[in-house]
Scaffold this active site. Structure first.
Site, PDB file in Angstrom:
ATOM      1  N   GLY A  16       0.832  -1.208   0.000  1.00 45.54           N
ATOM      2  CA  GLY A  16       0.000   0.000   0.000  1.00 45.54           C
ATOM      3  C   GLY A  16       0.857   1.245   0.000  1.00 45.54           C
ATOM      4  O   GLY A  16       1.802   1.355   0.782  1.00 45.54           O
ATOM      5  N   ALA A  17       0.538   2.174  -0.912  1.00 41.58           N
ATOM      6  CA  ALA A  17       1.287   3.436  -0.990  1.00 41.58           C
ATOM      7  C   ALA A  17       0.359   4.619  -0.739  1.00 41.58           C
ATOM      8  O   ALA A  17       0.372   5.619  -1.435  1.00 41.58           O
ATOM      9  CB  ALA A  17       1.973   3.568  -2.349  1.00 41.58           C
ATOM     10  N   GLY A  18      -0.501   4.452   0.300  1.00 40.13           N
ATOM     11  CA  GLY A  18      -1.307   5.590   0.756  1.00 40.13           C
ATOM     12  C   GLY A  18      -0.477   6.407   1.734  1.00 40.13           C
ATOM     13  O   GLY A  18       0.756   6.379   1.692  1.00 40.13           O
ATOM     14  N   TYR A  19      -1.133   7.106   2.633  1.00 39.65           N
ATOM     15  CA  TYR A  19      -0.420   8.014   3.539  1.00 39.65           C
ATOM     16  C   TYR A  19       0.627   7.271   4.376  1.00 39.65           C
ATOM     17  O   TYR A  19       1.768   7.723   4.503  1.00 39.65           O
ATOM     18  CB  TYR A  19      -1.421   8.712   4.480  1.00 39.65           C
ATOM     19  CG  TYR A  19      -2.236   9.732   3.749  1.00 39.65           C
ATOM     20  CD1 TYR A  19      -1.862  11.063   3.740  1.00 39.65           C
ATOM     21  CD2 TYR A  19      -3.371   9.366   3.039  1.00 39.65           C
ATOM     22  CE1 TYR A  19      -2.597  12.007   3.048  1.00 39.65           C
ATOM     23  CE2 TYR A  19      -4.117  10.295   2.351  1.00 39.65           C
ATOM     24  CZ  TYR A  19      -3.725  11.612   2.353  1.00 39.65           C
ATOM     25  OH  TYR A  19      -4.441  12.533   1.653  1.00 39.65           O
ATOM     26  N   VAL A  87      -2.503  -6.879  -4.211  1.00 38.05           N
ATOM     27  CA  VAL A  87      -2.234  -7.960  -3.252  1.00 38.05           C
ATOM     28  C   VAL A  87      -3.503  -8.800  -3.150  1.00 38.05           C
ATOM     29  O   VAL A  87      -4.597  -8.261  -2.967  1.00 38.05           O
ATOM     30  CB  VAL A  87      -1.902  -7.370  -1.860  1.00 38.05           C
ATOM     31  CG1 VAL A  87      -1.619  -8.478  -0.855  1.00 38.05           C
ATOM     32  CG2 VAL A  87      -0.747  -6.395  -1.946  1.00 38.05           C
ATOM     33  N   GLU A 175     -17.826  16.715   4.750  1.00 40.21           N
ATOM     34  CA  GLU A 175     -16.992  17.385   3.740  1.00 40.21           C
ATOM     35  C   GLU A 175     -17.596  17.183   2.349  1.00 40.21           C
ATOM     36  O   GLU A 175     -17.566  18.081   1.512  1.00 40.21           O
ATOM     37  CB  GLU A 175     -15.558  16.850   3.806  1.00 40.21           C
ATOM     38  CG  GLU A 175     -14.860  17.257   5.107  1.00 40.21           C
ATOM     39  CD  GLU A 175     -13.353  17.112   5.060  1.00 40.21           C
ATOM     40  OE1 GLU A 175     -12.862  16.127   4.486  1.00 40.21           O
ATOM     41  OE2 GLU A 175     -12.665  18.001   5.592  1.00 40.21           O
ATOM     42  N   ASP A 302      -5.112   3.061   8.426  1.00 40.64           N
ATOM     43  CA  ASP A 302      -6.488   2.654   8.743  1.00 40.64           C
ATOM     44  C   ASP A 302      -6.599   1.180   9.129  1.00 40.64           C
ATOM     45  O   ASP A 302      -7.614   0.759   9.684  1.00 40.64           O
ATOM     46  CB  ASP A 302      -7.398   2.902   7.532  1.00 40.64           C
ATOM     47  CG  ASP A 302      -7.733   4.375   7.343  1.00 40.64           C
ATOM     48  OD1 ASP A 302      -7.217   5.204   8.113  1.00 40.64           O
ATOM     49  OD2 ASP A 302      -8.502   4.695   6.413  1.00 40.64           O
ATOM     50  N   LYS A 378      -6.723  24.645   6.818  1.00 47.40           N
ATOM     51  CA  LYS A 378      -6.817  23.318   6.187  1.00 47.40           C
ATOM     52  C   LYS A 378      -5.965  23.293   4.914  1.00 47.40           C
ATOM     53  O   LYS A 378      -5.246  22.333   4.640  1.00 47.40           O
ATOM     54  CB  LYS A 378      -8.280  22.994   5.873  1.00 47.40           C
ATOM     55  CG  LYS A 378      -8.483  21.542   5.541  1.00 47.40           C
ATOM     56  CD  LYS A 378      -9.919  21.119   5.676  1.00 47.40           C
ATOM     57  CE  LYS A 378     -10.133  19.723   5.120  1.00 47.40           C
ATOM     58  NZ  LYS A 378      -9.425  18.672   5.804  1.00 47.40           N
TER      59      LYS A 378
HETATM   60  P1  FAD Z   1      -4.840   4.918   2.230  1.00 50.20           P
HETATM   61  O1  FAD Z   1      -4.353   6.317   2.203  1.00 50.20           O
HETATM   62  O2  FAD Z   1      -6.273   4.655   1.944  1.00 50.20           O
HETATM   63  O3  FAD Z   1      -3.935   4.054   1.233  1.00 50.20           O
HETATM   64  C1  FAD Z   1      -4.106   2.672   1.021  1.00 50.20           C
HETATM   65  C2  FAD Z   1      -3.333   2.302  -0.262  1.00 50.20           C
HETATM   66  O4  FAD Z   1      -3.366   0.900  -0.417  1.00 50.20           O
HETATM   67  C3  FAD Z   1      -3.948   2.916  -1.516  1.00 50.20           C
HETATM   68  O5  FAD Z   1      -2.931   3.467  -2.317  1.00 50.20           O
HETATM   69  C4  FAD Z   1      -4.607   1.727  -2.207  1.00 50.20           C
HETATM   70  O6  FAD Z   1      -4.617   1.850  -3.623  1.00 50.20           O
HETATM   71  C5  FAD Z   1      -3.688   0.591  -1.761  1.00 50.20           C
HETATM   72  N1  FAD Z   1      -4.325  -0.728  -1.777  1.00 50.20           N
HETATM   73  C6  FAD Z   1      -5.490  -1.082  -1.187  1.00 50.20           C
HETATM   74  N2  FAD Z   1      -5.743  -2.389  -1.385  1.00 50.20           N
HETATM   75  C7  FAD Z   1      -4.721  -2.868  -2.115  1.00 50.20           C
HETATM   76  C8  FAD Z   1      -4.406  -4.164  -2.623  1.00 50.20           C
HETATM   77  N3  FAD Z   1      -5.194  -5.211  -2.399  1.00 50.20           N
HETATM   78  N4  FAD Z   1      -3.263  -4.303  -3.341  1.00 50.20           N
HETATM   79  C9  FAD Z   1      -2.445  -3.247  -3.566  1.00 50.20           C
HETATM   80  N5  FAD Z   1      -2.688  -2.011  -3.090  1.00 50.20           N
HETATM   81  C10 FAD Z   1      -3.816  -1.822  -2.373  1.00 50.20           C
HETATM   82  N6  FAD Z   1      -7.986  12.228   7.473  1.00 50.20           N
HETATM   83  C11 FAD Z   1      -7.438  13.341   7.994  1.00 50.20           C
HETATM   84  O7  FAD Z   1      -6.499  13.236   8.796  1.00 50.20           O
HETATM   85  N7  FAD Z   1      -7.891  14.596   7.661  1.00 50.20           N
HETATM   86  C12 FAD Z   1      -8.897  14.788   6.761  1.00 50.20           C
HETATM   87  O8  FAD Z   1      -9.273  15.927   6.473  1.00 50.20           O
HETATM   88  C13 FAD Z   1      -9.494  13.630   6.171  1.00 50.20           C
HETATM   89  N8  FAD Z   1     -10.457  13.772   5.240  1.00 50.20           N
HETATM   90  C14 FAD Z   1     -10.927  12.653   4.599  1.00 50.20           C
HETATM   91  C15 FAD Z   1     -11.846  12.840   3.564  1.00 50.20           C
HETATM   92  C16 FAD Z   1     -12.334  11.729   2.875  1.00 50.20           C
HETATM   93  C17 FAD Z   1     -13.297  11.930   1.741  1.00 50.20           C
HETATM   94  C18 FAD Z   1     -11.894  10.405   3.234  1.00 50.20           C
HETATM   95  C19 FAD Z   1     -12.419   9.193   2.494  1.00 50.20           C
HETATM   96  C20 FAD Z   1     -10.982  10.222   4.264  1.00 50.20           C
HETATM   97  C21 FAD Z   1     -10.486  11.345   4.959  1.00 50.20           C
HETATM   98  N9  FAD Z   1      -9.546  11.202   5.980  1.00 50.20           N
HETATM   99  C22 FAD Z   1      -8.998  12.326   6.557  1.00 50.20           C
HETATM  100  C23 FAD Z   1      -9.067   9.862   6.401  1.00 50.20           C
HETATM  101  C24 FAD Z   1      -7.763   9.521   5.711  1.00 50.20           C
HETATM  102  O9  FAD Z   1      -7.842   9.764   4.339  1.00 50.20           O
HETATM  103  C25 FAD Z   1      -7.380   8.049   5.958  1.00 50.20           C
HETATM  104  O10 FAD Z   1      -7.356   7.830   7.340  1.00 50.20           O
HETATM  105  C26 FAD Z   1      -6.014   7.759   5.344  1.00 50.20           C
HETATM  106  O11 FAD Z   1      -6.092   7.799   3.936  1.00 50.20           O
HETATM  107  C27 FAD Z   1      -5.493   6.392   5.785  1.00 50.20           C
HETATM  108  O12 FAD Z   1      -4.223   6.163   5.220  1.00 50.20           O
HETATM  109  P2  FAD Z   1      -3.726   4.699   4.902  1.00 50.20           P
HETATM  110  O13 FAD Z   1      -2.280   4.802   4.585  1.00 50.20           O
HETATM  111  O14 FAD Z   1      -4.142   3.750   5.962  1.00 50.20           O
HETATM  112  O15 FAD Z   1      -4.561   4.235   3.622  1.00 50.20           O
END
Ligand code: FAD
Length: 402
Positions: A16-19, A87, A175, A302, A378
């Site tokens: 995963g390359a999220g936050y 994955v 939002e 998350d 923000k």
């Molecule tokens: P994510 O950022 O969701 O990244 C997960 C990554 O894993 C993604 O790149 C995805 O493509 C990848 N992935 C998933 N499944 C697979 C798989 N099977 N194989 C390969 N790759 C995969 N938080 C705040 O702090 N402030 C805010 O203002 C805020 N606003 C938000 C507004 C919205 C609309 C939403 C939906 C959320 C908001 N959040 C906010 C919450 C925040 O975005 C999440 O808590 C955060 O993105 C979590 O980060 P993460 O690294 O766990 O996952």
């Protein structure tokens, strides 16, 4: 405990390359010496997206291109291997990860796969409601809403085509309705629709919107959104979602061609399928962010569950995900160098919720903010993230200064 014994270069795989995942990778890239570890980052897309801005892409007030950046532009390919793949299985017993098109083995694993929508077993939500979770899901929402407006011109008796139900009044729901209300006048102009026929209904089972948030700011936020045309149905559980809308409370039916569900987040299902202990898909990690029973598996973002001093779980946010990414990278480096690991301590810097263009509410540095000031804070926060991720060039490219 599943200990780690290695003679060759240790292999670190980040899923995963999220936050949280991208931050772990970028910090490892900075901290590790040449040939200290093989680091592989896996993500299903070749871009990192800004989940915190997806409400804008979904409402159609922003272009998806502004909300994503190529992963190869962020990482140093000499230090990190990037694999674009999905994955499909995690096998801790074999120290392997199965991808849709291959297999990776690891010595250390970082699970940063983000959340999924939690429907709490409400019938029909998984089938008929749309969710805001990725760039692709928001494209679908935007196109779907536009299509309903276009259909209405052919079926003018069907005002349900112009009714949008948003389930959940947490941060995502609030939002999104703020942004959507900003988009409605433009949609009405584009499709020659009378604005008074459009309904945005935000339905929440809890007795208040933004549960746990400062009541005075909540009151302010609701007034702003109501002025923009949002109707709130608070203390009203959604019982069922159907192809025609939702059934709420004691059986009242609300007809709506668009239902967006924002009411809950759970961890990625692959984790429980791997046999790792979870609570609604989220892992109660130890103080070093490791999964129970595994010295070599870190869970961040998350997918993880971290508790405050009063024993309450922190809500899943980008803010905590980024801080976990930094700590996880430090601990991976410590593992490899046989040094002491550092416990994760979350530093809450404040919470800001957008209410649409130029309007927000929030608490930061122990003070309450509202209106334009909160909106600027923000924005500053978003720019800071871009800077941490990719320096001034990324701020200039994705900062939306126009
Ligand atoms: P994510 O950022 O969701 O990244 C997960 C990554 O894993 C993604 O790149 C995805 O493509 C990848 N992935 C998933 N499944 C697979 C798989 N099977 N194989 C390969 N790759 C995969 N938080 C705040 O702090 N402030 C805010 O203002 C805020 N606003 C938000 C507004 C919205 C609309 C939403 C939906 C959320 C908001 N959040 C906010 C919450 C925040 O975005 C999440 O808590 C955060 O993105 C979590 O980060 P993460 O690294 O766990 O996952």
């Amino acid at each position: 405990m599943d200990g780690v014994e290695m003679n060759s270069i240790p292999k670190i795989v980040i899923l995963g390359a999220g936050y949280s995942g991208i931050m772990t990778a970028l910090r490892l890239q900075k901290e590790l010496n040449y040939n200290e570890a093989d680091v592989t980052l896996v993500n299903k897309h070749d871009y990192h997206y800004f989940t915190t801005q997806l409400h804008m892409t979904a409402a159609g007030t922003d272009n998806p291109e502004n909300n994503r950046v190529s992963i190869l532009k962020l990482i140093d390919e000499f230090k990190i291997d990037f694999v674009k793949s999905t994955v499909v299985q995690i096998r801790p017993q074999d120290r392997k990860v199965i991808l849709e098109d291959g297999t990776l083995s690891y010595d250390y694993l970082v699970i940063a796969l983000g959340g999924e929508s939690e429907t709490f077993g409400i019938p029909g939500l998984a089938e008929y409601a749309l969710t805001i979770r990725s760039i692709n899901s928001t494209r679908l929402i935007r196109e779907h809403i536009e299509y309903q407006f276009a259909r209405f011109k052919r079926e003018p008796h069907r005002t349900d085509l112009l009714t949008i139900v948003v389930g959940g009044a947490g941060f995502t729901g609030i939002e999104f309705v703020g942004e959507l209300a900003d988009r409605v006048p433009e949609l009405c102009r584009q499709f020659d629709v009378d604005p008074s026929l459009v309904k945005i209904i935000n339905i929440e089972a809890a007795p208040t919107v933004l549960p746990g948030f400062d009541p005075e700011l909540v009151e302010y936020g609701m007034r702003v959104l109501e002025r923009k045309g949002v109707t709130f149905r608070i203390g009203t559980p959604i019982r069922e979602c159907t192809p025609d809308g939702v059934v709420v409370g004691d059986g009242e039916e609300i007809k709506a061609a668009t239902v967006i569900w924002t009411g809950g987040v759970r961890g990625n299902r692959l984790i429980e399928e791997a046999g790792i202990e979870t609570a609604r898909g989220r892992v109660k990690v130890d103080e070093y962010l490791r999964a129970p029973g595994y010295d070599n598996i870190f869970v961040v973002g998350d997918c993880s569950l971290v508790f405050n001093d009063e024993g309450k779980p922190y809500p899943p946010t980008a803010q905590i995900a980024v801080q976990q990414g930094v700590n996880c990278a430090q601990n991976l480096v410590a593992c490899i160098r046989n040094q002491a690991l550092k416990p994760f301590r979350y530093q809450h810097k404040g919470t800001l919720a957008s209410l649409g263009k130029g309007e927000a509410i929030g608490v930061a540095f122990g003070r309450k903010y509202r209106g334009r000031t909160a909106a600027w804070m923000k924005k500053a926060n978003d720019l800071r993230y871009l800077f941490v991720l990719g320096g001034i060039m990324l701020v200039l490219r994705k900062g939306r200064f126009i």
